[in-house]
Design an enzyme around this catalytic site. Structure first.
Site, PDB file in Angstrom:
ATOM      1  N   TYR A   4       1.065  -1.292  -0.310  1.00 26.56           N
ATOM      2  CA  TYR A   4       0.131  -0.114  -0.228  1.00 26.56           C
ATOM      3  C   TYR A   4       0.855   1.185   0.442  1.00 26.56           C
ATOM      4  O   TYR A   4       1.747   1.636   0.382  1.00 26.56           O
ATOM      5  CB  TYR A   4      -1.366   0.386   1.141  1.00 26.56           C
ATOM      6  CG  TYR A   4      -0.973  -0.112   2.298  1.00 26.56           C
ATOM      7  CD1 TYR A   4       0.595   0.006   2.834  1.00 26.56           C
ATOM      8  CD2 TYR A   4      -2.185  -0.628   3.125  1.00 26.56           C
ATOM      9  CE1 TYR A   4       0.537   0.141   4.307  1.00 26.56           C
ATOM     10  CE2 TYR A   4      -1.343  -0.545   4.690  1.00 26.56           C
ATOM     11  CZ  TYR A   4      -0.549  -0.430   5.379  1.00 26.56           C
ATOM     12  OH  TYR A   4      -0.442  -0.497   6.721  1.00 26.56           O
ATOM     13  N   GLU A   5       0.271   2.089  -0.433  1.00 22.59           N
ATOM     14  CA  GLU A   5       0.816   3.482  -0.875  1.00 22.59           C
ATOM     15  C   GLU A   5       1.784   3.337  -1.794  1.00 22.59           C
ATOM     16  O   GLU A   5       3.151   3.937  -1.435  1.00 22.59           O
ATOM     17  CB  GLU A   5       1.883   4.126   1.201  1.00 22.59           C
ATOM     18  CG  GLU A   5       0.850   4.771   1.937  1.00 22.59           C
ATOM     19  CD  GLU A   5      -0.438   5.587   1.685  1.00 22.59           C
ATOM     20  OE1 GLU A   5       0.075   6.807   0.515  1.00 22.59           O
ATOM     21  OE2 GLU A   5      -1.169   6.126   2.169  1.00 22.59           O
ATOM     22  N   GLY A   6       1.693   2.311  -2.469  1.00 21.89           N
ATOM     23  CA  GLY A   6       2.635   1.964  -3.598  1.00 21.89           C
ATOM     24  C   GLY A   6       3.499   1.150  -3.367  1.00 21.89           C
ATOM     25  O   GLY A   6       4.219   1.231  -2.664  1.00 21.89           O
TER      26      GLY A   6
END
Lengths: 601, 601
Positions: free
Chosen positions: B442-444
């Site tokens: 998550y968050e890239g």
């Protein structure tokens, strides 16, 4: 859901182009049965069973086993699948004809196990554990024990377990406490608690045969006082029918990170009737006689994880669209390019592919050695048996630890390809991580394998088996070093092989002054060895692929992809070995200097 | 069960010896409040809350959230813990005073979040997601929006979410389809489906404030047509009380590999009333203004995983007995030596320790930069804000990806220390792996961070921020290169720094001819950068430790352990960078040459 498809083309490439199994089988007793037609039929049937019966049960099996008052219910469909497996005669495929088997080479069994284990490792653990019990009884049991236990195990009517671990010890089996007291009638009363017993209780078969490590009353302390016993769930009558329930009961099953469909049992032995197998106090030695084949078995899990995760990731990478290629839009008619246009996604896919196919090659090579070893055993040629066992013994810790570490990595890459979706159960990708984690732990952790490799197999063995494998690679290099197509690979291989030798000698030298050097170097040494070994097998596969292309250019696509994967491995995986090479020759100082009390404040 | 203990001594070492937070706070608005006494009190209270309230809920929280017809019940105890958190005023600690916060420096909030997130990352996600919503409203909301939404969020009475991802897109937000149609009264009707919305629904607070990416009817296609909206669960009356239920409903929660106690929601927006925040069609730009601080937030998870897994593994390594030390029996009175005598077990523990402490240092350094950035913002000094944002922007993809990858590795090492027991849920060690897996996604994902680092921050930024950080390290080297105690570390650091520069230049050169080179090199480049960065921080910590010892030899044990860990890092972790260095400068060819159709046959 991931639908497994057996990589038949790749299996045939290894069997025909790389390792020439046809010629190999001509040297092996039982090999004459393994005709090309027979092998094809077996591959086809194993593929069908794995794809159609086992693969659909993989994700549903994650719901797990249910424990109820000593009984264990396996996941829905496991029992029916097991029935089909028994009907197909799969369990006895590589078992001796005289005890109900088909006597086919062990290597064919490995290939079958690979398909089964890739489609559904968890289900495969039930028959897999049985193979361990079968091996033990075959190698060390009396003729009567073989007739009583080995035959129904071979037929698959019964299953078996290995009861080694206890709450206080796993690796250090010298601490085993379970007692075996003579009953006076030749049998023993076994009492104690075993934990982590895979398939210890289940509903697939009516009978379960436990192989148990225990101590006789007068046994010496430690590892030299452990004996091996057969303890059946039901006592067996003279006519082979089942009698009384023996007091060996499953007390509970473990809640685990993964392999939920495999029952991991705590087994309570409360004066259960058991029978000595093999000589008194030689239980551990007996166990170790087939440790090498058991470890090959576990290494399959690494290869299977890489293959299955790759099979799950590839279609997603082709279908899921995200962003545009940095080198220019590839699919302008679509809202975005497919993931597979991105170099880093390709890196992950190729890493998985290189691990699966490279690992498979290592596995089949070891399986051929195991065939030779079993052949020596059936000829009663102990010297030859020991010679091959040494060779195989050098490979197995690497296969077991390196391939399970890399298989686990491949499973992680598969989740990365999916992004956030990889974390969601529905897709099945995260399950492969959870199920593969255990492969790095059981049958000896990576650390234990590494000590076995460096401490026992290499140093204690005075580099004999190391040198033998080294020569194998050196010969390959010599044979191909003037070929222009293979030049970059051969050059690298030569360099890493030299570094392997020098590193080994240096560690040996340093370990003479500091025994902690062995443990300090061990895991880096094992990983380094694994990367170099795999490089050798990738070079061999590239070589076979080049030959095949010049023989028949119409099939070039498959072979060219093989060469591309080999090039990827040399370019983008083998250099990882550099760090390990550097670290494995460091003195133990930075590991040992910190006082135990200063690890935390 | 793992009982978390806040590493106060280590935190103080970083704050006092390494980064001189006292002096730092004198330069920061709000910093005058962060007196030594205040800081000590906050550390003490955050430690107590994390240890006593949150840590006991970590394993029990793994039972997960329960979804029932749009409602979500969080695990037992989460609600009560949240109540205490709100009462303690923790949520607004670093928030602006004018909107109900305490105005303390952001860095103190990071340190608090580290303790909370290490004790119980999953619980911490609820207030953590709120911080994202608070930041958005603070940076881009109108004064009225701030009064209406930011104040109750700051007080913790409400929580917030970030609604970005949709079924068809995560990273590639240009594909967002959710619509926002003007209602005519200044509000918008939001319709669409968002997935993977953490804390999208729960029972901790009465109100949830969603920040939603959506498209206006006339919006341009792609990323330039996305706007940002506030969509409250309940419409808010003029007096701040809650009005009607807004049609934004949780349709289901995901079944995941881990973070079971965090609700991951599918949110259905069915004409829900929303309010534009920030300029039209600039939604993505607004989001990215605080992307860097969000990524620091995620990197905490890596540090926390390493710390918690280390805290779980260390006592086991001291208590569990297995085998004897190869360099001679260490505890002859016991049945076997403790695990911690074995060099390879020490290697795993020290790896965890080096990751936790090295990662913490990276985190605190970034937190100080973030303080400066917020200071520039409060002074309305955009030029200075941008300058620091660039600096921080170079660090954050490394922190996010490198520290979560290494934190995950540390969690795996923790399980290895436990052997088979690590696989059993009861011990809590495997949960850390499952919960940390998501940090890499998550968050890239790691791959996305790596592209951000190499493609945007380094190459597009013409190496400016790279050069700045390079200079920081070079200055440190210059300052210390004549010290005999630091000599081996400085020598290594110098060598790796040079290699970093040369590698960067070489990639830049190669990328000019082949844009795929950027994606091909990116992950290896990021990992290499991470190892070198961490080496710099370990050298700084060693330097501070040497100074502290000469200042006050009575505390030498702690500082000597710090130096030992630094030596371990340089000896046995930094060399891993070698492989990455080699691989990151390879041409993209071996990644790109395989035709998409030839990945499998």
């Amino acid at each position: 859901m991931i639908q497994y498809k057996a990589p038949i083309k790749d299996i045939q490439f290894l069997m025909n182009d790389v390792f020439d199994f046809q010629q190999h089988y001509q040297q092996i007793p039982g090999g004459e049965e393994a005709t090309p037609d027979m092998v094809d039929a077996i591959l086809g049937e194993a593929a069908r069973f794995s794809e159609e019966v086992l693969s659909p049960l993989y994700q549903t099996g994650d719901d797990g086993c249910v424990f109820n008052d000593g009984d264990v219910t396996t996941p829905k469909g496991f029992r029916e699948a097991y029935g089909q497996y028994v009907e197909g005669g799969w369990q006895g495929m590589s078992a001796p004809v005289e005890y109900g088997g088909q006597g086919l080479p062990l290597s064919l069994g490995v290939i079958k196990s690979e398909m089964i284990g890739t489609a559904n490792w968890v289900w495969g653990m039930y028959p897999g554990l049985s193979l361990g019990a079968m091996n033990t009884i075959y190698m060390h049991g009396s003729e009567e024990q073989k007739q009583t236990y080995l035959v129904p195990l071979t037929e698959g009517r019964w299953t078996g377990t290995m009861c080694l671990t206890e709450p206080q010890c796993g690796t250090d089996l010298g601490q085993v406490k379970t007692k075996a007291v003579p009953n006076g009638d030749g049998s023993y009363a076994i009492s104690g608690t075993k934990i982590f017993i895979s398939s210890g209780e289940h509903d697939l078969t009516e009978q379960i045969v436990h192989i148990v490590l225990a101590r006789l009353p007068d046994a010496p302390k430690g590892t030299k006082g452990i004996s091996l016993f057969i303890v059946p769930k039901f006592n067996v009558n003279q006519d082979g029918s089942l009698g009384d329930r023996n007091p060996v009961v499953c007390g509970s099953i473990e809640e685990k990170m993964g392999i939920h469909g495999s029952s991991t049992c705590m087994m309570n032995f409360d004066g259960a009737k058991g029978f000595l197998i093999g000589p008194k106090n030689k239980g551990l030695m007996c166990m170790f006689t087939f440790m090498n084949t058991a470890r090959i078995g576990t290494s399959i899990q690494g290869v299977g994880a890489a293959e299955l995760s790759f099979q799950g990731a590839l279609p997603y990478a082709r279908e899921r669209r995200s962003m545009r290629s940095l080198s220019g839009t590839k699919q302008p008619e679509k809202i975005a390019d497919a993931l597979i246009v991105h170099p880093d996604v390709r890196r992950m896919l190729l890493t998985q592919k290189a691990i699966a196919e490279g690992g498979r090659a290592m596995l089949y090579y070891a399986a051929q050695l195991a065939d030779h070893m079993m052949a020596a055993h059936s000829r009663d040629d102990q010297a030859e048996y020991d010679r091959i066992d040494d060779k195989l013994g050098f490979l197995t810790p690497v296969l077991k630890a390196f391939l399970t570490e890399l298989g686990y990595e491949a499973a992680n890459q598969g989740v990365q390809v999916y992004g956030g979706h990889g974390f969601i159960k529905e897709w099945g990708m995260e399950q492969i991580i959870r199920d593969t984690q255990i492969a790095k732990l059981y049958e000896g952790t990576t650390g234990v394998q590494a000590l076995d490799l460096l401490g026992r197999k290499v140093l204690l063995g005075k580099l004999k088996s190391f040198n033998e494998f080294h020569t194998v690679v050196k010969d390959f290099i010599k044979q191909h070093q003037n070929r222009s197509d293979m030049k970059p690979m051969i050059k690298q291989l030569k360099r890493y092989l030299l570094r392997w030798r020098l590193g080994t000698l240096r560690i040996a030298f340093m370990a003479r002054k500091d025994r902690d050097m062995v443990g300090a170097a061990s895991v880096d040494y094992l990983m380094f060895s694994g990367y170099v070994m795999m490089a050798y097998f990738w070079a061999r596969m590239a070589d076979s692929a080049y030959s095949a292309i010049s023989r028949d250019p119409s099939q070039a696509d498959f072979y060219r992809a093989k060469i591309h994967t080999a090039e990827f491995y040399f370019d983008r995986m083998l250099p990882r070995a550099k760090g390990h090479a550097k670290m494995m020759v460091k003195p133990a100082r930075t590991l040992m200097q910190m006082s135990e009390d200063h690890f935390s404040f």
